[in-house]
Scaffold this motif. Structure first.
Motif, mmCIF file in Angstrom:
data_model
loop_
_atom_site.group_PDB
_atom_site.id
_atom_site.type_symbol
_atom_site.label_atom_id
_atom_site.label_comp_id
_atom_site.label_asym_id
_atom_site.label_seq_id
_atom_site.Cartn_x
_atom_site.Cartn_y
_atom_site.Cartn_z
ATOM 1 N N GLY A 121 11.857 -2.076 5.552
ATOM 2 C CA GLY A 121 10.742 -2.282 4.629
ATOM 3 C C GLY A 121 10.557 -1.092 3.702
ATOM 4 O O GLY A 121 10.318 -1.258 2.502
ATOM 5 N N TYR A 122 10.687 0.116 4.244
ATOM 6 C CA TYR A 122 10.546 1.324 3.440
ATOM 7 C C TYR A 122 11.655 1.414 2.395
ATOM 8 O O TYR A 122 11.408 1.731 1.227
ATOM 9 N N ARG A 123 12.886 1.122 2.815
ATOM 10 C CA ARG A 123 14.053 1.310 1.939
ATOM 11 C C ARG A 123 14.042 0.374 0.734
ATOM 12 O O ARG A 123 14.664 0.667 -0.286
ATOM 13 N N LYS A 124 13.324 -0.725 0.813
ATOM 14 C CA LYS A 124 13.268 -1.661 -0.315
ATOM 15 C C LYS A 124 12.576 -1.053 -1.526
ATOM 16 O O LYS A 124 12.797 -1.486 -2.657
ATOM 17 N N LYS A 125 11.717 -0.053 -1.287
ATOM 18 C CA LYS A 125 10.976 0.554 -2.390
ATOM 19 C C LYS A 125 11.281 2.042 -2.581
ATOM 20 O O LYS A 125 11.204 2.554 -3.696
ATOM 21 N N TYR A 126 11.638 2.710 -1.487
ATOM 22 C CA TYR A 126 11.780 4.156 -1.566
ATOM 23 C C TYR A 126 13.096 4.607 -0.924
ATOM 24 O O TYR A 126 13.759 3.838 -0.229
ATOM 25 N N ASP A 127 13.437 5.879 -1.164
ATOM 26 C CA ASP A 127 14.679 6.405 -0.590
ATOM 27 C C ASP A 127 14.585 7.923 -0.473
ATOM 28 O O ASP A 127 15.258 8.654 -1.189
ATOM 29 N N THR A 133 20.689 -5.215 3.572
ATOM 30 C CA THR A 133 19.389 -5.361 2.907
ATOM 31 C C THR A 133 18.471 -6.394 3.539
ATOM 32 O O THR A 133 17.259 -6.241 3.495
#
Length: 420
Positions: free
Chosen positions: A83-89, A146
């Motif tokens: 969930g985090y990786r979909k928006k941030y990195d 993903t």
């Protein structure tokens, strides 16, 4: 629930022919369905859960609850990071997620050394499941993974044939196999291979390994301990006997796992490919415990090289790869356990791979100079290949003697009275 699990027998995976007879009978509906071009997802999971319950039955019932807690923990880690990786990195969140995914295994590995007893979090197969989840987090960071949903994730984690000791599969490869039901001809070919793997596994584990561990190794071990000293001829014999036993036992188990996977319509990668015919250590690690070796190559070694080159830690690329080899193999040693012989085993192979890499570069340089001088390149034929196999075999056997922990017993814990 606890009393029910305690009432169950404790069946170790692929431990006896009786286990196989019950397992193959339980898999029969799956075979019929795949032959007809269908899967039975609910029944497959019930079979997995049933045999996992038997694996952790009796006195091992606490491991069943440890597995449940572990699956909940890993689900939270993997899906939180997805969930985090979909928006941030952010790299710190990535490193924290990898650490959290590996944390149960770290605790289990460190507990005996720190607390003097095994952790209640431990269960058979925790290492191999951790490799799966850590790889998933890393692939999510790379953008290669993903869309993971809960049920396929759980199915991947508790896949019966490989849950206890691998081979270590990758989520995307497994999912592709599962979603694409093999054609009838392909499945018949898979069943043919499954029979071969299971029969060869039986030869390796139930006959060769059994003979070695029952009749060959015990008297040699006693004689080696009685001889004492830093090294003796019986220790040399023990080195070869134990090395072969390790191979035949683990390769036999891996063949069982791959064969049962094929029966269930999943082409789990093979784990061993004639490792004692390797001509150098690089070749050896491309043949020995391949799923583990390739995991460390892809998720540790390559990332270490990339990170050090990106940050220009070393000016020389060869130095970078050498440091990565040493760190990679040392980490593999620590993974086996916090004992000096596991760590030395890892360092041994790290140094060996560095020397191997140096010789390959040196040979290219020599051949280049010989070509410029109008000379033939260094010999590369069946004889040099045979010499390479001979040297590699003995180097590997020496490393397995270290890995066995026998030298620890011989040198520091030898309580057998030596003859006067």
């Amino acid at each position: 629930m606890s009393s029910f699990l305690q009432s169950l027998p404790n069946w170790q995976p692929y431990g006896t022919p009786h286990y196989f007879s019950i397992l193959l009978l339980a898999l029969l509906p799956i075979v019929i369905a795949l032959f007809l071009g269908k899967r039975l997802p609910i029944y497959e999971e019930l079979v997995s859960i049933g045999f996992i319950s038997l694996m952790f039955g009796g006195t091992h019932y606490k491991q069943f609850f440890a597995l449940l807690g572990y699956l909940i923990w890993q689900s939270l880690v993997v899906f939180a990071y997805q969930g985090y990786r979909k928006k941030y990195d952010h790299h710190l969140v990535f490193y924290l997620s990898v650490l959290l995914a590996a944390l149960p295994l770290i605790i289990v590995k460190l507990a005996p050394t720190i607390f003097g007893s095994n952790s209640l979090l431990g269960f058979l197969g925790i290492s191999y499941l951790t490799f799966k989840t850590v790889a998933m987090v890393m692939e999510m960071r790379d953008g290669e993974l993903t869309e993971v949903t809960l049920w396929p994730f759980i199915r991947f984690m508790i896949f019966l044939p490989t849950i206890s000791s691998g081979p270590i599969d990758r989520y995307r490869r497994f999912q592709q196999d599962y979603l694409k039901v093999p054609s009838r001809d392909d499945y018949l070919s898979m069943l043919e291979k499954a029979v071969w793997y299971i029969m060869l596994g039986a030869l390796y584990k139930f006959i060769i390994s059994h003979m070695l561990v029952t009749y060959v190794i015990p008297p040699i071990k006693l004689a080696a301990l009685a001889d004492g000293g830093l090294i003796n001829w019986h220790t040399i014999l023990y080195m070869y006997a134990w090395g072969f036993d390790l191979f035949f036992d683990f390769a036999g188990y891996s063949m069982f796992a791959v064969g049962i996977s094929y029966v269930m319509g999943i082409k789990t990668p093979i784990n061993f490919n004639k490792p004692f015919l390797a001509r150098d250590l690089k070749d050896f690690w491309n043949r020995w415990h391949m799923s583990l070796s390739f995991w460390f190559r892809d998720f540790v070694f390559m990332r270490l090289v990339y990170t050090m080159m990106k940050r220009k830690v070393f000016k020389n690329r060869n130095t970078t790869s050498s440091v990565a080899y040493l760190l990679n193999m040392t980490l593999m040693g620590f993974w086996h356990g916090i004992h000096w012989y596991y760590i030395v085993y890892g360092i041994f192979h790290g140094v060996g791979l560095i020397i191997n890499d140096w010789w390959i570069r040196k040979k290219k340089t020599i051949n280049k100079k010989r070509k410029q001088a109008g000379q033939q390149p260094l010999a590369d034929n069946k004889w040099t290949h045979g010499i390479g196999i001979f040297i590699t075999f003995h180097v590997v056997m020496l490393s397995l003697l270290i890995f066995s922990g026998f030298l620890d017993t011989l040198w520091f814990h030898n309580f057998i009275r030596q003859p006067k």
